[in-house]
Design an enzyme around this catalytic site. Structure first.
Site, PDB file in Angstrom:
ATOM      1  N   LEU A 142     -20.219  18.741  29.753  1.00 34.38           N
ATOM      2  CA  LEU A 142     -18.831  18.912  30.185  1.00 34.38           C
ATOM      3  C   LEU A 142     -17.915  18.002  29.368  1.00 34.38           C
ATOM      4  CD1 LEU A 142     -19.550  18.909  34.030  1.00 34.38           C
ATOM      5  CD2 LEU A 142     -19.044  20.915  32.606  1.00 34.38           C
ATOM      6  N   THR A 189     -13.665  19.313  23.889  1.00 35.62           N
ATOM      7  CA  THR A 189     -13.477  18.684  22.582  1.00 35.62           C
ATOM      8  C   THR A 189     -13.287  17.189  22.755  1.00 35.62           C
ATOM      9  OG1 THR A 189     -12.347  20.690  21.848  1.00 35.62           O
ATOM     10  CG2 THR A 189     -11.990  18.708  20.528  1.00 35.62           C
ATOM     11  N   CYS A 190     -12.398  16.829  23.682  1.00 33.76           N
ATOM     12  CA  CYS A 190     -11.984  15.437  23.837  1.00 33.76           C
ATOM     13  C   CYS A 190     -13.169  14.492  24.041  1.00 33.76           C
ATOM     14  CB  CYS A 190     -11.011  15.336  25.005  1.00 33.76           C
ATOM     15  SG  CYS A 190     -10.496  13.669  25.372  1.00 33.76           S
ATOM     16  N   LYS A 241     -12.668   7.261  19.070  1.00 37.01           N
ATOM     17  CA  LYS A 241     -12.228   5.914  19.451  1.00 37.01           C
ATOM     18  C   LYS A 241     -13.387   4.919  19.454  1.00 37.01           C
ATOM     19  CE  LYS A 241      -8.979   7.759  19.080  1.00 37.01           C
ATOM     20  NZ  LYS A 241      -8.577   9.148  18.878  1.00 37.01           N
ATOM     21  N   LEU A 265      -5.810  10.429   9.470  1.00 35.40           N
ATOM     22  CA  LEU A 265      -5.602   8.995   9.246  1.00 35.40           C
ATOM     23  C   LEU A 265      -6.551   8.151  10.104  1.00 35.40           C
ATOM     24  CD1 LEU A 265      -1.724   8.673   8.789  1.00 35.40           C
ATOM     25  CD2 LEU A 265      -3.520   9.110   7.085  1.00 35.40           C
ATOM     26  N   GLU A 266      -6.864   8.638  11.317  1.00 39.41           N
ATOM     27  CA  GLU A 266      -7.811   7.881  12.152  1.00 39.41           C
ATOM     28  C   GLU A 266      -9.209   7.903  11.530  1.00 39.41           C
ATOM     29  OE1 GLU A 266      -5.781   8.357  16.593  1.00 39.41           O
ATOM     30  OE2 GLU A 266      -7.740   9.248  16.253  1.00 39.41           O
ATOM     31  N   MET A 271      -0.885  19.140  21.189  1.00 42.32           N
ATOM     32  CA  MET A 271      -2.327  19.263  21.457  1.00 42.32           C
ATOM     33  C   MET A 271      -2.881  17.874  21.749  1.00 42.32           C
ATOM     34  SD  MET A 271      -3.589  22.089  18.761  1.00 42.32           S
ATOM     35  CE  MET A 271      -3.707  23.811  19.240  1.00 42.32           C
ATOM     36  N   ALA A 324      -4.872  15.368  24.863  1.00 40.03           N
ATOM     37  CA  ALA A 324      -5.711  15.413  26.054  1.00 40.03           C
ATOM     38  C   ALA A 324      -4.908  15.147  27.330  1.00 40.03           C
ATOM     39  CB  ALA A 324      -6.829  14.386  25.921  1.00 40.03           C
ATOM     40  N   HIS A 380       5.083 -14.449  29.225  1.00 34.29           N
ATOM     41  CA  HIS A 380       5.070 -15.111  27.916  1.00 34.29           C
ATOM     42  C   HIS A 380       3.763 -15.873  27.753  1.00 34.29           C
ATOM     43  CE1 HIS A 380       6.476 -17.252  24.396  1.00 34.29           C
ATOM     44  NE2 HIS A 380       6.041 -18.377  24.948  1.00 34.29           N
TER      45      HIS A 380
HETATM   46  C1  FAD Z   1     -11.316  14.163  16.295  1.00 35.86           C
HETATM   47  C2  FAD Z   1     -10.315  14.378  17.395  1.00 35.86           C
HETATM   48  C3  FAD Z   1      -9.706  13.289  17.973  1.00 35.86           C
HETATM   49  C4  FAD Z   1      -8.783  13.462  18.997  1.00 35.86           C
HETATM   50  N1  FAD Z   1      -8.226  12.357  19.541  1.00 35.86           N
HETATM   51  C5  FAD Z   1      -7.338  12.497  20.535  1.00 35.86           C
HETATM   52  C6  FAD Z   1      -6.780  11.365  21.162  1.00 35.86           C
HETATM   53  O1  FAD Z   1      -7.091  10.222  20.813  1.00 35.86           O
HETATM   54  N2  FAD Z   1      -5.901  11.550  22.170  1.00 35.86           N
HETATM   55  C7  FAD Z   1      -5.546  12.805  22.583  1.00 35.86           C
HETATM   56  O2  FAD Z   1      -4.731  12.919  23.495  1.00 35.86           O
HETATM   57  N3  FAD Z   1      -6.060  13.903  22.010  1.00 35.86           N
HETATM   58  C8  FAD Z   1      -6.956  13.777  21.003  1.00 35.86           C
HETATM   59  N4  FAD Z   1      -7.516  14.889  20.456  1.00 35.86           N
HETATM   60  C9  FAD Z   1      -7.083  16.215  20.957  1.00 35.86           C
HETATM   61  C10 FAD Z   1      -7.794  16.535  22.273  1.00 35.86           C
HETATM   62  O3  FAD Z   1      -9.179  16.525  22.057  1.00 35.86           O
HETATM   63  C11 FAD Z   1      -7.327  17.877  22.798  1.00 35.86           C
HETATM   64  O4  FAD Z   1      -5.929  17.892  22.919  1.00 35.86           O
HETATM   65  C12 FAD Z   1      -7.934  18.156  24.177  1.00 35.86           C
HETATM   66  O5  FAD Z   1      -9.333  18.137  24.112  1.00 35.86           O
HETATM   67  C13 FAD Z   1      -7.450  19.504  24.716  1.00 35.86           C
HETATM   68  O6  FAD Z   1      -8.032  19.716  25.955  1.00 35.86           O
HETATM   69  P1  FAD Z   1      -8.299  21.179  26.516  1.00 35.86           P
HETATM   70  O7  FAD Z   1      -8.850  20.986  27.883  1.00 35.86           O
HETATM   71  O8  FAD Z   1      -7.115  22.021  26.348  1.00 35.86           O
HETATM   72  O9  FAD Z   1      -9.419  21.824  25.568  1.00 35.86           O
HETATM   73  P2  FAD Z   1     -10.794  21.334  24.956  1.00 35.86           P
HETATM   74  O10 FAD Z   1     -11.020  19.894  25.138  1.00 35.86           O
HETATM   75  O11 FAD Z   1     -10.833  21.880  23.577  1.00 35.86           O
HETATM   76  O12 FAD Z   1     -11.869  22.064  25.842  1.00 35.86           O
HETATM   77  C14 FAD Z   1     -12.035  23.440  25.844  1.00 35.86           C
HETATM   78  C15 FAD Z   1     -13.418  23.761  26.346  1.00 35.86           C
HETATM   79  O13 FAD Z   1     -13.501  25.164  26.583  1.00 35.86           O
HETATM   80  C16 FAD Z   1     -14.800  25.615  26.227  1.00 35.86           C
HETATM   81  N5  FAD Z   1     -14.712  27.059  26.009  1.00 35.86           N
HETATM   82  C17 FAD Z   1     -13.967  27.728  25.105  1.00 35.86           C
HETATM   83  N6  FAD Z   1     -14.112  29.069  25.258  1.00 35.86           N
HETATM   84  C18 FAD Z   1     -14.971  29.224  26.292  1.00 35.86           C
HETATM   85  C19 FAD Z   1     -15.513  30.367  26.944  1.00 35.86           C
HETATM   86  N7  FAD Z   1     -15.176  31.616  26.590  1.00 35.86           N
HETATM   87  N8  FAD Z   1     -16.391  30.164  27.949  1.00 35.86           N
HETATM   88  C20 FAD Z   1     -16.739  28.910  28.334  1.00 35.86           C
HETATM   89  N9  FAD Z   1     -16.244  27.800  27.763  1.00 35.86           N
HETATM   90  C21 FAD Z   1     -15.369  27.956  26.758  1.00 35.86           C
HETATM   91  C22 FAD Z   1     -15.097  24.799  24.982  1.00 35.86           C
HETATM   92  O14 FAD Z   1     -16.500  24.768  24.747  1.00 35.86           O
HETATM   93  C23 FAD Z   1     -14.528  23.445  25.362  1.00 35.86           C
HETATM   94  O15 FAD Z   1     -15.494  22.650  25.993  1.00 35.86           O
HETATM   95  C24 FAD Z   1      -8.455  14.763  19.444  1.00 35.86           C
HETATM   96  C25 FAD Z   1      -9.079  15.870  18.874  1.00 35.86           C
HETATM   97  C26 FAD Z   1     -10.006  15.687  17.868  1.00 35.86           C
HETATM   98  C27 FAD Z   1     -10.680  16.883  17.276  1.00 35.86           C
END
Ligand code: FAD
Length: 465
Positions: free
Chosen positions: A37, A40-41, A50, A186-187, A318, A320, A444
């Site tokens: 679970l 992406t995040c 991080k 950049l990160e 985009m 988290a 301070h």
């Molecule tokens: C390297 C990197 C670093 C990041 N760092 C930051 C940060 O420091 N701070 C920050 O705020 N954001 C950061 N982000 C962005 C952040 O990860 C996303 O904005 C966030 O994860 C979006 O959340 P979400 O719930 O919309 O989707 P996601 O986290 O992308 O989750 C979507 C989920 O849906 C699932 N899914 C898709 N289609 C289906 C399906 N048909 N059936 C079942 N499951 C499915 C996927 O497998 C996934 O698990 C970063 C992203 C990356 C790539």
């Protein structure tokens, strides 16, 4: 069994929505196609990046930062497998934490790929080969985003990598080309530069960190250059060819002109992310999308009754925490409450060194909107705690309405900026003024005193400069 809500995707949008809906008494299921679970995040985004940023910063600090503090250490050695183990353990603790919260809130975790067969029906192609159909009153699409690709550039996650590959390189590349000077580039460029790579950034635009306040962007470019980054701004990646040991990247000026060849061991393509809706069956259902984004109204409802969407798959930054806010809001709306997200006050943080944090409007945005504003600035070079910690790089900039003094934007470049920004966020959420901030007592010596001083500087009454 009929559910009240079926959420597709367990990223920060989906899992937070599920927990809030369960708290409000709904029967909830979450369909997730990954093994764990957190989306992406937690798996391949915010959390592992991080973990590596912190670990690599400590390595860099041990190499260059401790001597001037009188702490003498023999040159530290990199144990990359141990660093990766720390990253993997951090991810595991977080994704297991979500699984625990699902159990605690009696949320059904359905493992597999979800497709919306009809409003009120989600078909799941089970990860274990078993298919299932879930009946539900509401469906929330929280399928997030995927890496954006460049035409003709194939990502093999070895020599041409995405952010996912950059989180698991087996060794620091001697030379790393980062395509895209946004947050992720950049990160992750910072991680590998600290671990010994030469980092060259290619960016189509003429500045880094697009969307950030111009002053912040310029400052960060200069700072990263001092750290050893090289920038080719106004250039685009035309193609990548495999060479014996690595790759040859052809870059050309965005405005047209002669192409240049850059040799490298690895190219990181970090040109953004795109909404992910493949396999959901949206077209057959008639759910409206635009440039891949699911179109929703102010209540996260799509044009098809009973189907909602949140997170990276819809408009907005985009991030988290933006997805999380939307997850809470849509759950509350489904429960008949007044869920709401204040899009004007969503902070964003770049976890480079120093960190960059910002909320609200940039100066460029205020100019474009014709808003009269006053600026207060305060540099960390004039802050006692920053001097004590040798973290004097950066500044705080507060933008306030010239007529009402209401704070319209806050920008911090500095050590711990990602934490400090939240007092400006809270102030803006309450519609506070620069004077409110200036008259708030700050302990301070703290870095946060620079935030107060910048607020005082709006009325030209900063004390320490
Ligand atoms: C390297 C990197 C670093 C990041 N760092 C930051 C940060 O420091 N701070 C920050 O705020 N954001 C950061 N982000 C962005 C952040 O990860 C996303 O904005 C966030 O994860 C979006 O959340 P979400 O719930 O919309 O989707 P996601 O986290 O992308 O989750 C979507 C989920 O849906 C699932 N899914 C898709 N289609 C289906 C399906 N048909 N059936 C079942 N499951 C499915 C996927 O497998 C996934 O698990 C970063 C992203 C990356 C790539």
């Amino acid at each position: 069994m009929t559910h009240d809500v079926v959420v597709i995707g367990s990223g920060p949008g989906g899992y937070v929505c599920a927990i809030r809906a369960a708290q409000l008494g709904m029967k909830v299921a979450v369909v997730e196609k990954m093994k764990t679970l957190g989306g992406t995040c937690l798996n391949i985004g915010c959390i592992p990046s991080k973990a590596l940023l912190y670990a690599s910063e400590m390595f860099d600090e041990a190499r260059h930062g401790l001597g001037p503090l009188g702490v003498v250490v023999s040159p530290p050695e990199l144990d990359l497998p141990a660093m990766m183990k720390h990253k993997d353990a951090t991810v595991a603790a977080n994704v297991n934490g979500v699984a625990y919260l699902f159990k605690k809130n009696k949320i059904d975790w359905v493992s597999g790929e979800g497709r919306i067969a009809a409003p009120g029906r989600v078909a799941v192609k089970g990860a274990d080969g078993k298919d299932a159909t879930l009946e539900t009153k509401a469906i929330v699409i929280a399928t997030g985003s995927d890496v954006a690709r460049l035409p003709g550039v194939e990502i093999n996650e070895k020599t041409v990598i995405s952010s996912t590959g950059a989180l698991s390189l087996p060794a620091p590349p001697k030379r790393l080309i980062v395509v895209g000077a946004g947050v992720i580039g950049l990160e992750l460029g910072s991680v590998w530069r600290r671990l010994g790579s030469e980092v060259v950034v290619v960016e189509f635009l003429d500045h880094v960190l697009t969307g950030m306040d111009g002053e912040v962007s310029k400052f960060m470019q200069r700072t990263l250059e001092k750290q050893g980054f090289a920038f080719h701004l106004g250039h685009k990646l035309a193609k990548v060819e495999a060479t014996g040991a690595g790759v040859k990247a052809m870059i050309e000026p965005g405005a047209g002109g002669e192409a240049k060849a850059l040799d490298a061991d690895v190219v990181l393509v970090s040109v953004g992310r795109r909404p992910f809706t493949e396999g959901l069956g949206l077209e057959a259902l008639g759910v409206k999308t635009e440039r891949g984004q699911v179109i929703v109204d102010a209540h996260f409802a799509t044009n098809v009754p009973g189907i909602y969407a949140i997170g990276d798959v819809i408009r907005g930054p985009m991030l988290a925490h933006k997805a999380e806010e939307e997850g809470v809001a849509v759950a509350e709306l489904l429960a008949g409450q007044a869920g709401h997200v204040n899009y004007g006050v969503i902070p964003s943080v770049v976890y480079t060194s120093p960190e960059v944090a910002s909320v609200g409007k940039s100066e460029e945005e205020l100019k474009a909107e014709g808003v009269a504003y006053a600026i207060g600035r305060f540099p960390f070079t004039a802050n006692g705690r920053a001097r004590a910690m040798r973290h004097t790089d950066g500044f705080v900039k507060i933008l306030a309405d010239a007529a009402t003094d209401r704070v319209l934007g806050g920008h911090i470049v500095g050590f711990g900026a990602g934490e400090m920004i939240h007092e400006i966020v809270a102030l803006m959420e309450f519609g506070g003024s620069a004077e409110d901030l200036a008259r708030t007592c700050h302990a301070h010596p703290t870095m946060s005193e620079a935030v107060k001083e910048a607020a005082m500087a709006v009325a030209k009454r900063a004390i320490h400069i």
